[in-house]
Scaffold this motif. Structure first.
Motif, PDB file in Angstrom:
ATOM      1  N   ARG A 250       5.015 -15.109   1.673  1.00  0.00           N
ATOM      2  CA  ARG A 250       5.699 -13.737   1.338  1.00  0.00           C
ATOM      3  C   ARG A 250       4.607 -12.605   1.965  1.00  0.00           C
ATOM      4  O   ARG A 250       3.375 -12.757   1.730  1.00  0.00           O
ATOM      5  N   HIS A 251       5.264 -11.668   2.680  1.00  0.00           N
ATOM      6  CA  HIS A 251       4.331 -10.655   3.073  1.00  0.00           C
ATOM      7  C   HIS A 251       4.597  -9.507   2.377  1.00  0.00           C
ATOM      8  O   HIS A 251       5.756  -8.986   1.772  1.00  0.00           O
ATOM      9  N   GLN A 252       3.479  -8.714   2.268  1.00  0.00           N
ATOM     10  CA  GLN A 252       3.667  -7.185   1.634  1.00  0.00           C
ATOM     11  C   GLN A 252       2.566  -6.384   2.487  1.00  0.00           C
ATOM     12  O   GLN A 252       1.512  -6.850   2.687  1.00  0.00           O
ATOM     13  N   PHE A 253       2.917  -5.318   2.835  1.00  0.00           N
ATOM     14  CA  PHE A 253       1.918  -4.335   3.686  1.00  0.00           C
ATOM     15  C   PHE A 253       1.469  -5.175   4.784  1.00  0.00           C
ATOM     16  O   PHE A 253       0.315  -5.053   5.152  1.00  0.00           O
ATOM     17  N   ARG A 254       2.664  -6.011   5.465  1.00  0.00           N
ATOM     18  CA  ARG A 254       2.555  -6.522   6.827  1.00  0.00           C
ATOM     19  C   ARG A 254       1.344  -7.685   6.685  1.00  0.00           C
ATOM     20  O   ARG A 254       0.771  -8.148   7.773  1.00  0.00           O
ATOM     21  N   LYS A 255       1.077  -8.290   5.510  1.00  0.00           N
ATOM     22  CA  LYS A 255       0.089  -9.381   5.346  1.00  0.00           C
ATOM     23  C   LYS A 255       0.632 -10.245   4.266  1.00  0.00           C
ATOM     24  O   LYS A 255       1.331  -9.991   3.352  1.00  0.00           O
TER      25      LYS A 255
END
Length: 362
Positions: A250-255
């Motif tokens: 799972r990615h959030q803020f491209r991380k």
């Protein structure tokens, strides 16, 4: 205590994980959720063919000559795959008291049937209602049982039930044919299809009583609780594995969210609970397998693992977010399982009270 697995135990666990992983789609909790039996009859035949139903019983009694710890490796893998099965109820809560306290004739007849695939279950006295539950009275050379045994797992699938009933005020264990009782299915969050087992003037012969004192009745709860701990350890490990994998995907803020410190802390706390649960559960299981008095260790394990498994599920939901609560995701099934197994064979409060009494604490 040495909890290092032998090569044979590693093979048992690996074989069980491979088989149950392959059968989970057809026999897992999601597939069995609407099934009246609550478990796969085809899988049960397969487990019987593999000798799992007789694994901890002596060869002279028709078993495979293993021990209780070996069987708990199977229960752990059932929890990991979240595959509902009467195996723990039949082999641990019912079979192990017979193996420990039965006469040669009882072991040959009853354990032989269990090892051959006969489904049985056990009905301990209700832990949450002291003084209630079935009673027994002498009737000539035999006994008459009356009362209701609540929340008996997989009772509708069982041919026999090992019933704990009070005889002259003391718990005793009786082998009862389910054809002589009335079953009342109960809807619960769990996957073990419990029934209230009603006994009305059920007559049993003198050789249907197990042992000569309360020890076999106490052993129902002791072995049942230890087996449940093994199942919870496997399930908690699966929740941890699912959560760590999700945190990497799972990615959030491209991380990946697994790079965030808060998520790492959640996963670390889950791992600590899983590892602690494994050690404390298998210490109790090892002592039971060795034939020692493990009442305090089993109580400690059941109290700790019940709460730890629920904590692991709660943190798993924190990491997964909303997706973990949806019907399509398996995490909510593990949360249901955690709430159900936490109550099986006594909740944490009961076992902590028992420990305080045993240690003479105020």
């Amino acid at each position: 205590m040495d909890l290092t697995r032998t090569e044979e135990q590693e093979l048992i666990a690996a074989t069980a994980r491979e088989l149950l992983s392959a059968r989970a789609a057809a026999a897992g909790a999601r597939a069995m959720d609407g099934d009246p039996a609550g478990h796969s009859a085809d899988l049960w035949k397969e487990l019987t063919g593999l000798g799992w139903t007789g694994l901890p019983f002596a060869e002279d009694d028709g078993g495979a000559g293993g021990d209780f710890l070996d069987a708990c490796l199977l229960f752990e893998e059932l929890g990991y795959a979240l595959v509902p099965s009467p195996l723990a109820a039949s082999v641990a809560a019912c079979g192990m008291p017979i193996a420990r306290f039965g006469t040669p004739g009882q072991r040959e007849r009853w354990l032989g049937a269990l090892a051959a695939g006969t489904v049985a279950t056990a009905a301990p006295l209700p832990w949450d209602r002291p003084g209630e539950g079935p009673t027994a009275a002498r009737d000539g050379t035999g006994y008459v049982l009356d009362g209701v045994a609540p929340f008996v797992p997989f009772a509708a699938s069982a041919e026999n039930v090992l019933v704990a009933a009070r005889l002259d005020g003391e718990p005793r264990a009786f082998w009862v044919d389910t054809a002589s009782v009335t079953l009342h299915p109960v809807g619960t969050l769990g996957f073990d299809r419990p029934c209230h087992v009603e006994l009305r003037d059920v007559r049993v012969p003198p050789d249907a009583v197990l042992g000569g004192d309360r020890a076999p009745a106490d052993a129902i709860s002791r072995f049942g609780a230890a087996a449940t701990c093994a199942e919870m350890v496997g399930a908690a490990q699966r929740v941890l594995d699912m959560t760590v994998a999700y945190a990497g995907e799972r990615h959030q803020f491209r991380k990946p969210i697994g790079t965030f410190q808060a998520v790492q802390h959640h996963c670390s706390d889950m791992a600590i609970d899983v590892l602690g649960s494994r050690f404390i559960a298998y210490e109790a299981i090892w002592l039971l397998s060795s034939g020692r008095d493990a009442s305090q260790e089993v109580a400690t394990a059941k109290a700790w693992v019940s709460e730890a498994y629920e904590r692991v599920c709660a943190l798993g939901h924190q990491v997964h977010g909303a997706i973990g609560f949806t019907q399509e995701h398996d995490l909510h099934l593990f949360s249901r399982h955690a709430m159900s197994t936490a109550l099986a064979h006594g909740d944490a409060n009961l076992h902590l009270d028992d420990l305080a009494t045993a240690l003479d604490l105020p």
